[in-house]
Design a protein around this motif. Structure first.
Motif, mmCIF file in Angstrom:
data_model
loop_
_atom_site.group_PDB
_atom_site.id
_atom_site.type_symbol
_atom_site.label_atom_id
_atom_site.label_comp_id
_atom_site.label_asym_id
_atom_site.label_seq_id
_atom_site.Cartn_x
_atom_site.Cartn_y
_atom_site.Cartn_z
ATOM 1 N N LEU A 156 -7.287 4.679 4.944
ATOM 2 C CA LEU A 156 -6.555 3.931 5.961
ATOM 3 C C LEU A 156 -5.052 3.987 5.691
ATOM 4 O O LEU A 156 -4.263 4.247 6.593
ATOM 5 N N VAL A 157 -4.668 3.769 4.449
ATOM 6 C CA VAL A 157 -3.249 3.825 4.086
ATOM 7 C C VAL A 157 -2.697 5.224 4.320
ATOM 8 O O VAL A 157 -1.567 5.392 4.780
ATOM 9 N N GLY A 158 -3.507 6.234 4.059
ATOM 10 C CA GLY A 158 -3.085 7.611 4.286
ATOM 11 C C GLY A 158 -2.826 7.917 5.751
ATOM 12 O O GLY A 158 -2.005 8.781 6.072
ATOM 13 N N THR A 159 -3.520 7.232 6.648
ATOM 14 C CA THR A 159 -3.320 7.487 8.078
ATOM 15 C C THR A 159 -2.030 6.874 8.600
ATOM 16 O O THR A 159 -1.631 7.164 9.723
ATOM 17 N N THR A 160 -1.395 6.053 7.810
ATOM 18 C CA THR A 160 -0.116 5.468 8.207
ATOM 19 C C THR A 160 1.020 6.325 7.642
ATOM 20 O O THR A 160 0.787 7.324 6.987
ATOM 21 N N GLU A 161 2.205 5.909 7.858
ATOM 22 C CA GLU A 161 3.369 6.615 7.299
ATOM 23 C C GLU A 161 3.746 6.051 5.925
ATOM 24 O O GLU A 161 4.904 6.104 5.527
ATOM 25 N N TYR A 162 2.774 5.510 5.220
ATOM 26 C CA TYR A 162 3.034 4.881 3.924
ATOM 27 C C TYR A 162 3.494 5.938 2.922
ATOM 28 O O TYR A 162 2.890 7.010 2.817
ATOM 29 N N PRO A 163 4.548 5.653 2.168
ATOM 30 C CA PRO A 163 5.073 6.638 1.209
ATOM 31 C C PRO A 163 4.068 6.963 0.098
ATOM 32 O O PRO A 163 3.473 6.069 -0.494
ATOM 33 N N MET A 164 3.903 8.232 -0.168
ATOM 34 C CA MET A 164 2.933 8.681 -1.154
ATOM 35 C C MET A 164 3.249 8.152 -2.554
ATOM 36 O O MET A 164 2.351 7.727 -3.278
ATOM 37 N N LYS A 165 4.503 8.171 -2.951
ATOM 38 C CA LYS A 165 4.864 7.708 -4.293
ATOM 39 C C LYS A 165 4.532 6.227 -4.483
ATOM 40 O O LYS A 165 4.077 5.819 -5.549
ATOM 41 N N ARG A 166 4.741 5.444 -3.450
ATOM 42 C CA ARG A 166 4.394 4.013 -3.543
ATOM 43 C C ARG A 166 2.891 3.842 -3.648
ATOM 44 O O ARG A 166 2.406 3.011 -4.417
ATOM 45 N N PHE A 167 2.146 4.611 -2.868
ATOM 46 C CA PHE A 167 0.688 4.522 -2.955
ATOM 47 C C PHE A 167 0.219 4.879 -4.361
ATOM 48 O O PHE A 167 -0.613 4.194 -4.943
ATOM 49 N N ILE A 168 0.743 5.969 -4.904
ATOM 50 C CA ILE A 168 0.336 6.415 -6.237
ATOM 51 C C ILE A 168 0.627 5.338 -7.280
ATOM 52 O O ILE A 168 -0.195 5.079 -8.159
ATOM 53 N N SER A 169 1.773 4.687 -7.173
ATOM 54 C CA SER A 169 2.106 3.656 -8.158
ATOM 55 C C SER A 169 1.219 2.417 -8.003
ATOM 56 O O SER A 169 0.767 1.854 -8.999
ATOM 57 N N PHE A 170 0.933 1.994 -6.776
ATOM 58 C CA PHE A 170 0.056 0.841 -6.583
ATOM 59 C C PHE A 170 -1.395 1.183 -6.916
ATOM 60 O O PHE A 170 -2.167 0.310 -7.300
ATOM 61 N N ALA A 171 -1.759 2.429 -6.769
ATOM 62 C CA ALA A 171 -3.132 2.853 -7.066
ATOM 63 C C ALA A 171 -3.437 2.760 -8.559
ATOM 64 O O ALA A 171 -4.604 2.707 -8.944
ATOM 65 N N PHE A 172 -2.420 2.713 -9.407
ATOM 66 C CA PHE A 172 -2.662 2.575 -10.841
ATOM 67 C C PHE A 172 -3.336 1.259 -11.186
ATOM 68 O O PHE A 172 -3.890 1.108 -12.274
ATOM 69 N N PHE A 173 -3.327 0.308 -10.266
ATOM 70 C CA PHE A 173 -4.066 -0.929 -10.494
ATOM 71 C C PHE A 173 -5.571 -0.647 -10.588
ATOM 72 O O PHE A 173 -6.319 -1.436 -11.151
ATOM 73 N N ARG A 174 -6.009 0.469 -10.045
ATOM 74 C CA ARG A 174 -7.417 0.856 -10.150
ATOM 75 C C ARG A 174 -7.778 1.099 -11.613
ATOM 76 O O ARG A 174 -8.862 0.741 -12.072
ATOM 77 N N ILE A 175 -6.872 1.709 -12.357
ATOM 78 C CA ILE A 175 -7.091 1.944 -13.785
ATOM 79 C C ILE A 175 -7.186 0.598 -14.512
ATOM 80 O O ILE A 175 -8.026 0.422 -15.392
#
Length: 191
Positions: A156-175
């Motif tokens: 869903l986030v990918g379908t928006t204009e959300y910046p990739m670098k921000r997604f990658i940094s917030f995705a580290f919460f998965r770790i």
């Protein structure tokens, strides 16, 4: 929107995650007590002797919207070997989950240009669109830490204009989720 409302949303979902983990723990204990201990040899032969099958099921689950909770695989890994192997498996599971989220994000980036996907997304993401509009980055963190569908939110986030670098940094919460849940599984099975 105020930060207070976003923090409240995150805390509410974290509480849901704790309750979710408690339900899984109770189900696991009941399953272990009444089913596995009765037929221990069968379970060991089926699941512990075929780790490649377990890894493939896990990868498939993470790529296809989290069909099975990762905590089940953590429990399997705990009983599979010694402490080193448990933490290596945990690192593998975390890496696969992070990678599956990133892959879903990239798929969302690609699919946003496909017209038929726009219609399909209304059906599949209708519940999460308002949450993303309202909470933004906090929804990514909540999905990474809680039982919200990680791959679906990432797409869903990918379908928006959300910046990739921000997604990658917030995705580290998965770790972080895997580190916390893995530690809890490890500590609770020491007795």
């Amino acid at each position: 929107m105020t930060t207070r409302i976003k923090i409240k949303f995150l805390l509410k979902n974290l509480l849901r995650g704790v309750l979710y983990a408690a339900v899984i723990a109770v189900a696991y204990l009941l399953f272990k007590t009444y089913i596995i201990e009765e037929n221990q040899q069968v379970w060991i032969e089926r699941f512990y002797s075929q780790p490649l099958l377990i890894y493939l099921i896990y990868i498939g689950s993470e790529v296809f919207f989290g069909l099975f909770p990762p905590e089940f695989f953590m429990l399997w890994a705990f009983h599979k070997g010694d402490t080193l192997h448990y933490f290596l498996n945990l690192a593998f599971f975390a890496g696969v989950s992070y990678g599956a989220g990133y892959l879903a994000f990239l798929i969302g980036r690609y699919l946003r240009r496909v017209i038929i996907f726009r219609y399909m997304s209304r059906r599949f993401f209708s519940h999460y669109w308002p949450l993303f509009r309202k909470y933004g980055s906090v929804l990514i963190i909540a999905a990474a830490l809680t039982p919200l569908p990680w791959a679906a939110i990432s797409m869903l986030v990918g379908t928006t204009e959300y910046p990739m670098k921000r997604f990658i940094s917030f995705a580290f919460f998965r770790i972080l989720r895997f580190a916390l849940y893995g530690y809890i599984v490890f500590q609770t099975h020491q007795f």
